[in-house]
Design a protein around this motif. Structure first.
Motif, mmCIF file in Angstrom:
data_model
loop_
_atom_site.group_PDB
_atom_site.id
_atom_site.type_symbol
_atom_site.label_atom_id
_atom_site.label_comp_id
_atom_site.label_asym_id
_atom_site.label_seq_id
_atom_site.Cartn_x
_atom_site.Cartn_y
_atom_site.Cartn_z
ATOM 1 N N ILE A 83 46.855 58.400 40.613
ATOM 2 C CA ILE A 83 46.828 59.130 39.345
ATOM 3 C C ILE A 83 47.472 58.296 38.249
ATOM 4 C CG2 ILE A 83 47.646 61.230 38.193
ATOM 5 C CD1 ILE A 83 47.450 62.609 40.929
ATOM 6 N N ALA A 84 48.562 57.592 38.588
ATOM 7 C CA ALA A 84 49.179 56.698 37.615
ATOM 8 C C ALA A 84 48.223 55.581 37.224
ATOM 9 C CB ALA A 84 50.470 56.107 38.197
ATOM 10 N N ALA A 85 47.414 55.111 38.172
ATOM 11 C CA ALA A 85 46.428 54.078 37.866
ATOM 12 C C ALA A 85 45.396 54.578 36.871
ATOM 13 C CB ALA A 85 45.739 53.608 39.155
ATOM 14 N N ALA A 86 44.969 55.825 37.038
ATOM 15 C CA ALA A 86 44.014 56.407 36.088
ATOM 16 C C ALA A 86 44.618 56.500 34.694
ATOM 17 C CB ALA A 86 43.578 57.795 36.576
ATOM 18 N N LEU A 87 45.907 56.839 34.618
ATOM 19 C CA LEU A 87 46.576 56.930 33.324
ATOM 20 C C LEU A 87 46.711 55.553 32.684
ATOM 21 C CD1 LEU A 87 48.084 58.657 31.240
ATOM 22 C CD2 LEU A 87 50.168 58.342 32.585
ATOM 23 N N ILE A 88 47.081 54.548 33.482
ATOM 24 C CA ILE A 88 47.208 53.181 32.954
ATOM 25 C C ILE A 88 45.860 52.669 32.471
ATOM 26 C CG2 ILE A 88 47.733 50.787 33.578
ATOM 27 C CD1 ILE A 88 49.865 51.897 35.480
ATOM 28 N N ALA A 89 44.803 52.926 33.250
ATOM 29 C CA ALA A 89 43.464 52.481 32.853
ATOM 30 C C ALA A 89 43.026 53.160 31.563
ATOM 31 C CB ALA A 89 42.461 52.781 33.969
ATOM 32 N N TRP A 90 43.419 54.415 31.375
ATOM 33 C CA TRP A 90 43.074 55.136 30.145
ATOM 34 C C TRP A 90 43.786 54.514 28.942
ATOM 35 C CZ3 TRP A 90 46.408 59.104 27.679
ATOM 36 C CH2 TRP A 90 45.779 59.675 26.566
ATOM 37 N N VAL A 91 45.049 54.155 29.113
ATOM 38 C CA VAL A 91 45.829 53.596 28.014
ATOM 39 C C VAL A 91 45.440 52.135 27.741
ATOM 40 C CG1 VAL A 91 48.152 52.968 27.264
ATOM 41 C CG2 VAL A 91 47.768 55.160 28.413
ATOM 42 N N VAL A 250 43.919 64.977 45.825
ATOM 43 C CA VAL A 250 42.653 65.523 46.321
ATOM 44 C C VAL A 250 41.802 66.022 45.158
ATOM 45 C CG1 VAL A 250 41.612 67.345 47.717
ATOM 46 C CG2 VAL A 250 43.607 66.108 48.570
ATOM 47 N N ILE A 251 42.422 66.679 44.189
ATOM 48 C CA ILE A 251 41.687 67.161 43.008
ATOM 49 C C ILE A 251 41.035 65.999 42.278
ATOM 50 C CG2 ILE A 251 41.982 68.150 40.697
ATOM 51 C CD1 ILE A 251 44.133 69.976 41.895
ATOM 52 N N GLN A 252 41.773 64.888 42.159
ATOM 53 C CA GLN A 252 41.248 63.737 41.427
ATOM 54 C C GLN A 252 40.102 63.053 42.156
ATOM 55 O OE1 GLN A 252 43.643 60.260 41.294
ATOM 56 N NE2 GLN A 252 42.734 59.447 39.446
ATOM 57 N N THR A 253 40.183 62.978 43.486
ATOM 58 C CA THR A 253 39.236 62.149 44.229
ATOM 59 C C THR A 253 38.009 62.896 44.730
ATOM 60 O OG1 THR A 253 40.535 62.535 46.251
ATOM 61 C CG2 THR A 253 41.005 60.547 44.999
ATOM 62 N N VAL A 254 38.157 64.154 45.116
ATOM 63 C CA VAL A 254 37.019 64.889 45.646
ATOM 64 C C VAL A 254 35.993 65.125 44.539
ATOM 65 C CG1 VAL A 254 36.260 67.093 46.601
ATOM 66 C CG2 VAL A 254 38.319 66.012 47.480
ATOM 67 N N GLY A 255 34.781 64.714 44.794
ATOM 68 C CA GLY A 255 33.723 64.902 43.808
ATOM 69 C C GLY A 255 33.666 63.840 42.746
ATOM 70 N N ALA A 256 34.533 62.801 42.836
ATOM 71 C CA ALA A 256 34.492 61.720 41.846
ATOM 72 C C ALA A 256 33.203 60.925 42.017
ATOM 73 C CB ALA A 256 35.697 60.801 42.024
ATOM 74 N N PRO A 257 32.585 60.457 40.928
ATOM 75 C CA PRO A 257 31.346 59.682 41.048
ATOM 76 C C PRO A 257 31.580 58.360 41.742
ATOM 77 C CG PRO A 257 32.188 59.592 38.805
ATOM 78 C CD PRO A 257 33.020 60.604 39.529
#
Length: 265
Positions: A83-91, A250-257
């Protein structure tokens, strides 16, 4: 469990694991790369160097943090890395954040707050190093994803050399007995080198969502093993906060493209 059985100081633990991990990773690089080992390391660029530094900080912080707080606190904090990686990638890379990822970030923040703020939670140097470990690993993941055309095996090997150079002068090899040597060899070769090599190879073959979910097994089983074998029982708030963090992943990864195919390095 292996780290908990060591009787040597923290610097010796970190340096010893890095030494044997370096040997195993050099052997892997020499077998897997078509070029010579010297040429492989001479051609390391900025991206690989950045990953090496991030991995060095993360791997050394992991062992030091284990010496100052419970296994559950360290591993549950480590679970926040995707989740921190997703935040860093966003910034840093302006990658879009979906509603599902935003929800996961909010849920994870609540879980971390419960782990840190509750009785028996991480605090002091243990908490600080766990956060450093998580952010360093997350940044390394972002760089690796951004440069997926490059093999990062040499960078992972270099990371352990950097750890050895930084921590080696503070180690005390004379304090290591035969049992400690065996434990450190297994930590360096098995847990660090082989674990990272298999993770790197496997992550290229299956979707990222499956990678994230499979790696949650470490977060769940690590505290369980030391609880059963060594009686290290996490506090109720640590378990509750950790469960919330795992739910966020799990919320972040399940169903991710699915990500686009990875080009050969």
């Amino acid at each position: 469990m292996l780290q908990r059985e060591l009787s040597v100081g923290t610097a010796t633990q970190v340096a010893g694991r890095a030494f044997f991990a370096s040997l195993a990773l050099v052997a892997f690089v020499s077998l897997s790369e078509r070029r010579g080992v010297v040429q492989v390391f001479a051609s390391i660029g900025r991206a690989e160097l950045a990953v090496a530094v991030c991995t060095a900080v993360a791997s050394s912080s992991f062992i030091v943090a284990l010496n100052h707080t419970t296994v559950a606190n360290v591993l549950f904090m480590q679970a926040v890395a995707p989740i921190a990686a997703a935040l860093i990638a966003w910034v840093a890379l302006r990658e879009s954040v979906s509603g599902r990822t935003a929800l996961a970030m909010a849920v994870a923040l609540g879980g971390v707050g419960l782990m840190v703020g509750g009785p028996g939670g991480a605090h002091g140097i243990g908490l600080l190093l766990s956060v450093v470990m998580t952010l360093s690993f997350a940044l390394g993941v972002v760089i690796t994803r951004h440069r997926r055309d490059i093999s990062m095996a040499p960078a992972i090997c270099l990371s352990q050399v950097l750890v050895l150079l930084a921590v080696g002068p503070f180690a005390h090899p004379g304090s290591v007995d035969l049992t400690d040597v065996l434990l450190i060899v297994v930590l360096g070769v098995g847990q660090m080198a082989v674990g990272l090599v298999f993770f790197t190879m496997g992550a290229r073959l299956i979707p990222a969502a499956e990678v994230a979910l499979i790696t949650l097994l470490e977060i769940v089983l690590g505290p369980l093993w030391v609880w059963i074998a060594l009686g290290e029982q996490p506090s109720a708030t640590t378990l509750a906060g950790g469960a919330i963090v795992l739910a966020a992943v799990v919320i972040q990864t399940v169903g991710a493209p699915d990500e686009p195919p990875v080009p050969p390095p």
